[in-house]
Design a protein around this motif. Structure first.
Motif, short mmCIF file in Angstrom:
data_model
loop_
_atom_site.label_atom_id
_atom_site.label_comp_id
_atom_site.label_asym_id
_atom_site.label_seq_id
_atom_site.Cartn_x
_atom_site.Cartn_y
_atom_site.Cartn_z
N ARG A 2 73.08 2.49 47.63
CA ARG A 2 71.86 3.28 47.41
C ARG A 2 71.92 4.64 48.11
O ARG A 2 71.47 5.65 47.55
CB ARG A 2 70.63 2.49 47.87
CG ARG A 2 70.15 1.48 46.84
CD ARG A 2 68.73 1.03 47.14
NE ARG A 2 68.69 0.14 48.28
CZ ARG A 2 68.72 -1.19 48.19
NH1 ARG A 2 68.81 -1.77 47.01
NH2 ARG A 2 68.67 -1.94 49.27
N ASP A 3 72.45 4.67 49.33
CA ASP A 3 72.52 5.93 50.05
C ASP A 3 73.40 6.94 49.32
O ASP A 3 73.07 8.13 49.25
CB ASP A 3 73.05 5.71 51.47
CG ASP A 3 72.04 5.00 52.36
OD1 ASP A 3 70.85 5.01 52.00
OD2 ASP A 3 72.44 4.44 53.40
N ILE A 4 74.53 6.47 48.79
CA ILE A 4 75.43 7.36 48.06
C ILE A 4 74.79 7.82 46.75
O ILE A 4 74.89 9.00 46.37
CB ILE A 4 76.77 6.68 47.79
CG1 ILE A 4 77.48 6.38 49.11
CG2 ILE A 4 77.66 7.55 46.90
CD1 ILE A 4 77.80 7.61 49.93
N ARG A 58 83.77 7.92 42.59
CA ARG A 58 84.90 6.99 42.73
C ARG A 58 84.55 5.88 43.72
O ARG A 58 84.91 4.71 43.50
CB ARG A 58 86.15 7.75 43.22
CG ARG A 58 86.73 8.72 42.21
CD ARG A 58 87.38 7.98 41.04
NE ARG A 58 88.48 7.14 41.44
CZ ARG A 58 89.74 7.52 41.53
NH1 ARG A 58 90.07 8.79 41.27
NH2 ARG A 58 90.68 6.67 41.90
N HIS A 59 83.87 6.24 44.80
CA HIS A 59 83.43 5.22 45.77
C HIS A 59 82.49 4.21 45.11
O HIS A 59 82.65 3.00 45.28
CB HIS A 59 82.73 5.90 46.95
CG HIS A 59 81.95 4.97 47.82
ND1 HIS A 59 82.52 4.18 48.79
CD2 HIS A 59 80.62 4.67 47.83
CE1 HIS A 59 81.59 3.45 49.37
NE2 HIS A 59 80.43 3.72 48.82
N LEU A 60 81.51 4.70 44.35
CA LEU A 60 80.55 3.81 43.71
C LEU A 60 81.21 2.88 42.70
O LEU A 60 80.79 1.73 42.52
CB LEU A 60 79.45 4.62 43.02
CG LEU A 60 78.46 5.34 43.93
CD1 LEU A 60 77.44 6.12 43.10
CD2 LEU A 60 77.73 4.34 44.83
N ALA A 61 82.24 3.37 42.03
CA ALA A 61 82.94 2.53 41.05
C ALA A 61 83.62 1.34 41.72
O ALA A 61 83.85 0.30 41.08
CB ALA A 61 83.98 3.36 40.30
N LEU A 79 84.05 16.47 51.94
CA LEU A 79 83.79 17.56 50.99
C LEU A 79 82.34 18.00 51.05
O LEU A 79 82.03 19.20 50.97
CB LEU A 79 84.14 17.09 49.58
CG LEU A 79 85.64 16.94 49.28
CD1 LEU A 79 85.85 16.11 48.01
CD2 LEU A 79 86.30 18.31 49.15
N ASP A 80 81.44 17.04 51.21
CA ASP A 80 80.02 17.35 51.33
C ASP A 80 79.76 18.20 52.56
O ASP A 80 79.03 19.20 52.52
CB ASP A 80 79.25 16.02 51.41
CG ASP A 80 77.78 16.16 51.05
OD1 ASP A 80 77.30 17.30 50.92
OD2 ASP A 80 77.12 15.12 50.88
N GLY A 126 86.23 2.83 51.15
CA GLY A 126 86.02 3.57 52.38
C GLY A 126 86.71 4.91 52.37
O GLY A 126 86.17 5.91 52.87
N ALA A 127 87.93 4.97 51.79
CA ALA A 127 88.66 6.23 51.73
C ALA A 127 87.95 7.24 50.83
O ALA A 127 87.84 8.42 51.17
CB ALA A 127 90.08 5.98 51.23
N TRP A 128 87.42 6.77 49.69
CA TRP A 128 86.73 7.69 48.79
C TRP A 128 85.39 8.15 49.37
O TRP A 128 84.98 9.28 49.16
CB TRP A 128 86.53 7.04 47.42
CG TRP A 128 87.80 7.03 46.63
CD1 TRP A 128 88.60 5.95 46.36
CD2 TRP A 128 88.45 8.16 46.04
NE1 TRP A 128 89.70 6.33 45.64
CE2 TRP A 128 89.64 7.69 45.42
CE3 TRP A 128 88.17 9.51 45.99
CZ2 TRP A 128 90.52 8.53 44.76
CZ3 TRP A 128 89.04 10.37 45.32
CH2 TRP A 128 90.20 9.88 44.71
N ARG A 129 84.74 7.27 50.10
CA ARG A 129 83.48 7.69 50.74
C ARG A 129 83.77 8.74 51.81
O ARG A 129 83.04 9.73 51.93
CB ARG A 129 82.75 6.50 51.35
CG ARG A 129 81.45 6.91 52.04
CD ARG A 129 80.54 5.76 52.30
NE ARG A 129 79.27 6.22 52.87
CZ ARG A 129 78.18 5.49 52.95
NH1 ARG A 129 78.18 4.25 52.48
NH2 ARG A 129 77.09 5.97 53.48
#
Length: 447
Positions: free
Chosen positions: A156-158, A144-147, A129-130, A120-123
């Motif tokens: 999928r959204d990410i 990092r979030h996906l990992a 940033l986005d 959650g923090a990385w997302r």
């Protein structure tokens, strides 16, 4: 709100300014220094809000409430304030603007330092940033979030967002290659003097790309093949800046339909609108159910909003949903199979973004276009003023639209009693048009 904001700012500064916050606290000694640093960021943001004058924006009000919850968690012995920190970061992002995004990024930085393996923090960091247009850094955070993400559907959204950001960067790279391909423009003048890079913040990259196209068009003329390709890359880059890539841009072959198409779809057919209640769903699913047989006898079955009780396989010919809240594009995806789907919502940009984010390719054969997104208030349709009692229910919106189109042979309501009963003003409209009522099937037949 002014006094509340001032009081909260005082509380935040009192907690965040405690002595000894530069060393990591022992368990039970108080909030972690990272949380106190986050509170200081919140305090700075609150001070800026207080200086900006009266607050009338609901999104900022929710952010203030979220900061209050974080402050309470940080001042409560033994409380785990990490979730409150992430919620505050998300509310900062939702509040809009660069200031909100910068606060979200600052809170995300503290969150990732506190828990480096928090997806959650990385997302949150990637989203912040986005929002600030820092695409390459956002991609790193999203990866990092996906990992850490184990939920395939949630990933999928990410994945789609990463693909979009990379595709936008690829258009910039190809444009730069066109300028530097030996055909001129690299001598420090004209188009070659434009400083364009995929690492530029998004707003600066758009300005630089625009200038590059303008200068190269002036140098070579619009008929030049390289200029035409550059203009196409620019258009693709702008489109990717506004919307994410879609795995299936045609939504599995779904056909957009407007008012004429919906009128033809309904013409001469019997229609039933089924309430989504546990009682109705249980009766519909019961073996040999008379209600199931009744519903099956209609040409079209309509269900509304999030269908929570009916079986996933329950027949749905028309699914109607109303967008609600400030971020309606963030809701669950519409994966219930339906022949046609109508999405009601305003304003238009929110409606478009919700369709791009929540429609599932192959889950519908037809999708209502923008002419059907606000039938009650559209001057081309019912043209009614907004009701002071609040927005209409989705069921009522569908009924009014069917009544206006006038092509169904028959329209019945099934199960709209008890908790599923519509608001009084909507029941009054239905009562004036009720032909018969069947208590056994709990069916209301409109004239």
């Amino acid at each position: 709100m002014g006094q509340t904001l001032t009081g909260l700012l005082t509380s935040v500064r009192a907690i965040a300014g405690r002595p000894g916050t530069q060393t990591r606290a022992r368990p039970g000694d108080g909030p972690d220094p990272g949380l106190l640093a986050a509170l200081r960021h919140c305090g700075d943001h609150l001070a800026a809000l207080a200086a900006s004058g009266p607050l009338t924006d609901a999104r900022r009000t929710r952010l203030i409430a979220s900061i209050g919850a974080l402050t309470t968690a940080c001042s409560t012995p033994g409380a785990d304030a990490f979730d409150a920190l992430l919620r505050t970061g998300q509310q900062a992002l939702d509040s809009g603007g660069d200031a909100g995004a910068r606060l979200a990024l600052a809170l995300a930085d503290e969150a990732t330092a506190l828990r480096a393996r928090s997806k959650g923090a990385w997302r949150l960091r990637g989203n912040a940033l986005d929002a600030l247009g820092r695409s390459e850094e956002a991609i790193t955070a999203y990866e990092r979030h996906l990992a850490l993400q184990q939920n395939t559907a949630a990933a999928r959204d990410i994945e789609r967002r990463i693909a979009t950001l990379r595709a936008a960067g690829d258009r910039i790279d190809e444009a730069l290659a066109l300028v530097a391909d030996g055909n001129g423009g690299t001598d420090g003048a004209g188009a070659g003097a434009v400083r364009l890079s995929r690492r530029l913040p998004a707003a600066e990259a758009r300005v630089a790309f625009t200038e590059l196209v303008r200068l190269r068009t002036t140098e070579r003329g619009a008929a030049d093949p390289a200029v035409r390709r550059l203009a196409a890359l620019y258009a693709e880059h702008r489109r990717l800046s506004d919307r994410d890539l879609m795995a299936d841009p045609l939504l599995g072959g779904a056909e957009p339909i407007g008012v004429p198409g919906l009128r033809r779809f309904l013409a001469g057919r019997t229609v039933c609108l089924v309430a989504d209640t546990p009682h109705t769903a249980e009766r519909e699913q019961r073996p040999g159910s008379s209600l199931a047989a009744l519903i099956e006898g209609y040409d079209l079955v309509v269900r509304c909003d999030a269908v929570r009780h009916a079986a996933p396989t329950a027949r749905t010919d028309l699914h109607a949903v109303t967008l609600r809240g400030d971020s309606p594009w963030q809701g669950p995806r519409w994966d219930r199979r339906a022949t046609a789907r109508l999405v009601f919502g305003d304003p238009l940009p929110h409606w478009r973004l919700a369709l791009r984010s929540r429609l599932v390719p192959g889950a519908q054969d037809r999708i209502g276009d923008a002419t059907l997104r606000r039938p009650l208030h559209d001057p081309a349709l019912l043209a009614e003023a907004a009701d002071a009692d609040g927005p209409a229910s989705t069921a009522y919106t569908v009924l009014r639209l069917l009544d206006f189109l006038g092509t169904p042979a028959r329209v019945d309501l099934i199960g709209f009693e008890g908790p599923a009963a519509l608001p009084p003003r909507e029941r009054e409209w239905i009562g004036a048009r009720t032909g018969t009522t069947d208590d056994t099937a709990v069916r209301i037949t409109l004239r």
